[in-house]
Enzyme design. Structure first.
Site, PDB file in Angstrom:
ATOM      1  N   HIS A 227       9.580  50.043  28.083  1.00  0.00           N
ATOM      2  CA  HIS A 227       8.544  50.637  27.763  1.00  0.00           C
ATOM      3  C   HIS A 227       7.656  50.015  29.004  1.00  0.00           C
ATOM      4  O   HIS A 227       7.572  48.533  28.680  1.00  0.00           O
ATOM      5  CB  HIS A 227       7.278  50.983  26.768  1.00  0.00           C
ATOM      6  CG  HIS A 227       6.727  51.470  26.894  1.00  0.00           C
ATOM      7  ND1 HIS A 227       5.556  51.264  27.532  1.00  0.00           N
ATOM      8  CD2 HIS A 227       6.116  53.170  26.625  1.00  0.00           C
ATOM      9  CE1 HIS A 227       4.214  52.165  27.414  1.00  0.00           C
ATOM     10  NE2 HIS A 227       4.409  53.126  26.972  1.00  0.00           N
ATOM     11  N   HIS A 332      12.564  50.480  24.352  1.00  0.00           N
ATOM     12  CA  HIS A 332      11.866  51.319  23.544  1.00  0.00           C
ATOM     13  C   HIS A 332      12.561  52.595  23.155  1.00  0.00           C
ATOM     14  O   HIS A 332      11.979  53.342  22.093  1.00  0.00           O
ATOM     15  CB  HIS A 332      10.342  52.349  24.631  1.00  0.00           C
ATOM     16  CG  HIS A 332       9.844  52.544  24.155  1.00  0.00           C
ATOM     17  ND1 HIS A 332       8.782  52.684  23.002  1.00  0.00           N
ATOM     18  CD2 HIS A 332       9.450  53.974  24.454  1.00  0.00           C
ATOM     19  CE1 HIS A 332       7.556  53.445  22.845  1.00  0.00           C
ATOM     20  NE2 HIS A 332       8.281  54.536  23.643  1.00  0.00           N
TER      21      HIS A 332
HETATM   22  P1  FAD Z   1      13.071  57.231  13.046  1.00  0.00           P
HETATM   23  O1  FAD Z   1      11.878  57.983  13.355  1.00  0.00           O
HETATM   24  O2  FAD Z   1      13.014  56.206  13.933  1.00  0.00           O
HETATM   25  O3  FAD Z   1      13.536  56.824  11.965  1.00  0.00           O
HETATM   26  C1  FAD Z   1      14.788  56.380  11.581  1.00  0.00           C
HETATM   27  C2  FAD Z   1      15.044  56.906   9.845  1.00  0.00           C
HETATM   28  O4  FAD Z   1      15.911  56.122  10.173  1.00  0.00           O
HETATM   29  C3  FAD Z   1      13.307  55.747   9.528  1.00  0.00           C
HETATM   30  O5  FAD Z   1      13.326  56.290   7.737  1.00  0.00           O
HETATM   31  C4  FAD Z   1      15.196  54.329   8.913  1.00  0.00           C
HETATM   32  O6  FAD Z   1      14.299  53.528   8.184  1.00  0.00           O
HETATM   33  C5  FAD Z   1      16.297  54.853   9.051  1.00  0.00           C
HETATM   34  N1  FAD Z   1      17.672  54.310   9.033  1.00  0.00           N
HETATM   35  C6  FAD Z   1      17.911  53.533   9.703  1.00  0.00           C
HETATM   36  N2  FAD Z   1      18.877  52.967  10.026  1.00  0.00           N
HETATM   37  C7  FAD Z   1      19.139  53.134   8.427  1.00  0.00           C
HETATM   38  C8  FAD Z   1      20.399  53.125   7.586  1.00  0.00           C
HETATM   39  N3  FAD Z   1      21.480  52.545   8.308  1.00  0.00           N
HETATM   40  N4  FAD Z   1      20.263  53.856   6.623  1.00  0.00           N
HETATM   41  C9  FAD Z   1      19.623  54.436   5.948  1.00  0.00           C
HETATM   42  N5  FAD Z   1      18.428  54.958   7.432  1.00  0.00           N
HETATM   43  C10 FAD Z   1      18.268  54.023   8.142  1.00  0.00           C
HETATM   44  N6  FAD Z   1       8.211  59.495  21.276  1.00  0.00           N
HETATM   45  C11 FAD Z   1       6.815  60.801  21.651  1.00  0.00           C
HETATM   46  O7  FAD Z   1       7.446  61.760  21.694  1.00  0.00           O
HETATM   47  N7  FAD Z   1       6.076  60.896  22.060  1.00  0.00           N
HETATM   48  C12 FAD Z   1       5.745  59.391  21.227  1.00  0.00           C
HETATM   49  O8  FAD Z   1       4.004  59.115  21.984  1.00  0.00           O
HETATM   50  C13 FAD Z   1       5.872  57.976  21.381  1.00  0.00           C
HETATM   51  N8  FAD Z   1       5.289  56.829  20.566  1.00  0.00           N
HETATM   52  C14 FAD Z   1       5.808  55.737  20.655  1.00  0.00           C
HETATM   53  C15 FAD Z   1       5.207  54.896  20.474  1.00  0.00           C
HETATM   54  C16 FAD Z   1       6.087  53.251  19.386  1.00  0.00           C
HETATM   55  C17 FAD Z   1       5.932  52.301  19.409  1.00  0.00           C
HETATM   56  C18 FAD Z   1       7.750  54.173  19.498  1.00  0.00           C
HETATM   57  C19 FAD Z   1       8.492  52.603  19.043  1.00  0.00           C
HETATM   58  C20 FAD Z   1       8.361  55.112  19.956  1.00  0.00           C
HETATM   59  C21 FAD Z   1       7.850  55.821  20.766  1.00  0.00           C
HETATM   60  N9  FAD Z   1       8.446  57.401  20.717  1.00  0.00           N
HETATM   61  C22 FAD Z   1       7.636  58.030  20.967  1.00  0.00           C
HETATM   62  C23 FAD Z   1       9.922  57.579  20.783  1.00  0.00           C
HETATM   63  C24 FAD Z   1       9.353  58.626  19.068  1.00  0.00           C
HETATM   64  O9  FAD Z   1       8.969  57.782  18.703  1.00  0.00           O
HETATM   65  C25 FAD Z   1      11.354  58.369  18.298  1.00  0.00           C
HETATM   66  O10 FAD Z   1      12.405  58.681  19.374  1.00  0.00           O
HETATM   67  C26 FAD Z   1      11.353  59.220  17.160  1.00  0.00           C
HETATM   68  O11 FAD Z   1      10.311  58.737  16.340  1.00  0.00           O
HETATM   69  C27 FAD Z   1      12.060  58.677  16.574  1.00  0.00           C
HETATM   70  O12 FAD Z   1      12.516  59.946  15.474  1.00  0.00           O
HETATM   71  P2  FAD Z   1      13.840  59.585  14.697  1.00  0.00           P
HETATM   72  O13 FAD Z   1      13.179  60.485  13.047  1.00  0.00           O
HETATM   73  O14 FAD Z   1      14.536  59.516  15.559  1.00  0.00           O
HETATM   74  O15 FAD Z   1      14.158  57.967  14.285  1.00  0.00           O
HETATM   75  C1  SIN Z   2       3.330  56.340  24.921  1.00  0.00           C
HETATM   76  O1  SIN Z   2       2.430  56.259  24.378  1.00  0.00           O
HETATM   77  O2  SIN Z   2       3.359  55.501  26.106  1.00  0.00           O
HETATM   78  C2  SIN Z   2       4.991  56.738  24.268  1.00  0.00           C
HETATM   79  C3  SIN Z   2       5.171  57.927  24.261  1.00  0.00           C
HETATM   80  C4  SIN Z   2       6.713  58.059  25.016  1.00  0.00           C
HETATM   81  O3  SIN Z   2       7.349  57.100  24.600  1.00  0.00           O
HETATM   82  O4  SIN Z   2       6.922  58.931  24.334  1.00  0.00           O
END
Ligand code: FAD
Ligand code: SIN
Length: 520
Positions: A227, A332
């Protein structure tokens, strides 16, 4: 076949949406951290992309997704994603998420880099992730078919006769096996293996290491999105300064007062993310300390549009309405991951993968902003539909295993700092063979001194796989930029890897073989 029903590893948007969509089928959700913590989802600021504006169409959204992905996006899957988007927004609204509306009561649509239209749906200004997680958690806790298991971290997948039969869990030095007939891996991203990242502590690639050791295929691991604008105030993880600020008019200026993005790209601050991130990197290398000037976003126009960022800045002693914001690019999002088909199935029997841990060939070499929450939502639905027709025999059972020897915590802390620094410096925005090879050698050296049953050894494996894929790609494309191969080749190819092909390829860059690690 073993017993144990469906176990979902991870409780972010991918894990919880899958669990809710499977109801009333019984599922166990393994959440390493307490619900709401350790998840990138809760920190999402920008929002969710969906072509719902009067002049927008899913076809345009899909086209932008394909274009950003630099030749590696599957156009059919991008279209599927875009077509499913409006329905996902409606689903979240039914769950109680209150998205922001304009003065006519219509959903307010933001604009982010490389999107041709205003199509980002958001909640609470920059609080989309928190609003979505609150709704998912509230409902998951009320759903009788969902059993949440916290405190244990998944460490390995158990595989018998080519199919997943359980999960090895760790809790400090304690170990146990949880039986399972179907596992949905939803462990999120890998940002935490980089010294500068916007990702929470749990995002260190455990899921990739587990899936790799168990034999699943990975793809495109070299594509790590940085990012461009993380707030550089010495915090780890670094707070994000959402791209929506630039969509709202914030500009990038260097220490000489130059708006340098104008000469970099026709879209200036709204150029694709990798272009902006590399331009900022170059400014930093030249000592021209760039900042984000977002004063207008916070002052005159809509002072409450970005309440979360305002609060973070004020806590750091910066008034964003009057002062520019110091920044640096930060790891990111991971475009690569465990290969999945349209139904979210991996190449390993009994393993489905959802969210950032998966590689569904939707983001290619560079993800379009706000497409990842959407991907997790769409694939959670696809996975739930795929699992719906299957019969499972019963709830999982937890069987204790012998404790693991006490790890050398202090030594591991130091080694982890070294790993993260090497990843940022050698596998960051700008890469070349010598630096990557040196990093790979050091990762192998450290891995050979550790027991395979530590989280650090998993992180080293993930770092080793990313580095090997980056060495194998002899071109620059999207988020992967090599000084020694600056051109993009005319043919776009995916990098595919299994644990055994990783060891073979890594050995060709190392003087020694990568240390053997088998699934426990
Ligand atoms: P996560 O939401 O990260 O969840 C992973 C889960 O797995 C958590 O509960 C964690 O504790 C658990 N876990 C991990 N390892 C283990 C393990 N070994 N054992 C048990 N549990 C485990 N995307 C967008 O589309 N729009 C946005 O506005 C956006 N903004 C973002 C802002 C930030 C600051 C960040 C960091 C990312 C952003 N992204 C955005 C990207 C997006 O948030 C993520 O790609 C998405 O939330 C991933 O979802 P997920 O459920 O795959 O993982
Ligand atoms: C952002 O709000 O700039 C992050 C959005 C994203 O990672 O999708």
């Amino acid at each position: 076949m073993s017993q144990g029903g469906i176990v979902i590893i991870g409780a972010g948007i991918a894990g919880l949406s899958t669990a809710l969509r499977l109801a009333p089928a019984k599922v166990t959700v393994l959440a390493g951290a307490p619900l709401g913590e350790g998840s990138a989802t809760a920190w999402a600021q920008g929002g969710i992309a969906s072509a719902i504006g009067p002049e927008d169409r899913p076809e345009f959204h899909a086209e932008d997704t394909v274009k950003a992905g630099a030749g590696l996006v599957d156009p059919k899957r991008a279209l599927h994603l875009a077509q499913k988007a409006p329905g996902q927004i409606t689903w979240l609204q039914k769950l109680g998420v209150e998205f922001d509306v304009d003065s006519h009561g219509q959903l307010a649509l933001g604009r982010e880099a490389a999107h041709g239209k205003h199509r980002i749906v958001h909640a609470g200004g920059d609080g989309t992730g928190a609003a979505v997680m609150q709704a998912l958690i509230r409902l998951a806790q009320k759903t009788p078919s969902i059993h949440i298991l916290t405190g244990w971290f998944a460490q390995d997948l158990r595989v018998e006769n080519g199919a997943v039969t359980g999960i090895v869990l760790v809790n400090g030095v304690r170990r146990a096996v949880l039986s399972a007939e179907a596992v949905v891996l939803a462990t999120g991203g890998i940002g935490q293996i980089y010294a500068c990242t916007t990702n929470p502590g749990a995002a260190c690639g455990d899921g990739l290491a587990m899936a790799a050791r168990a034999g699943a295929e990975m793809a495109d691991l070299e594509f790590v999105q940085f990012h461009p604008t993380a707030l550089d105030i010495g915090k780890d993880p670094m707070p994000l300064l959402t791209e929506a600020l630039r969509g709202d008019g914030a500009i990038l200026v260097n220490s000489e007062g130059e708006r340098f993005m104008r000469s970099e790209h026709e879209l200036a601050e709204l150029a694709p993310r990798d272009v902006v991130a590399r331009a900022i990197w170059r400014q930093l290398q030249e000592g021209l300390r760039p900042v984000l000037d977002a004063r207008e976003c916070f002052a005159s126009r809509a002072p409450d549009k970005f309440p979360l960022i305002r609060e973070i800045c004020l806590q750091a002693g910066i008034d964003p309405a009057h002062q520019p914001l110091p920044l640096a690019p930060a790891a990111h999002y991971h475009m690569g991951g465990v290969v999945v088909d349209e139904k979210g199935r991996s190449t390993l029997k009994g393993l489905w993968v959802c969210g950032e841990a998966a590689c569904a060939f939707i983001h290619g070499a560079n993800r379009l902003a706000s497409n990842s929450l959407l991907e997790a939502l769409v694939y959670s639905q696809n996975i739930a539909e795929d699992l719906a027709g299957k019969v499972f025999t019963g709830p999982p059972s937890l069987r204790q295993m012998p404790d693991i020897p006490n790890p050398d915590v202090e030594n591991e802390k130091e080694l982890r700092v070294e790993l993260r620094r090497l990843m940022y410096d050698r596998l960051g925005l700008v890469r070349e063979k010598e630096g990557m090879t040196e990093a790979l050698k050091r990762f192998a050296e450290i891995a050979s001194t550790l027991s395979p049953h530590t989280r650090l050894s998993s992180q080293l494996l993930v770092a080793g796989m990313i580095t090997t894929c980056a060495l194998m790609r002899l071109e620059s494309r999207g988020a992967h930029f090599r000084l020694d191969y600056p051109k993009t080749s005319s043919i776009a190819k995916h990098t595919r890897l299994t644990f055994s092909s990783f060891r073979k390829n890594a050995a060709s860059y190392l003087d020694a073989a990568w240390p053997v690690e088998n699934a426990a």
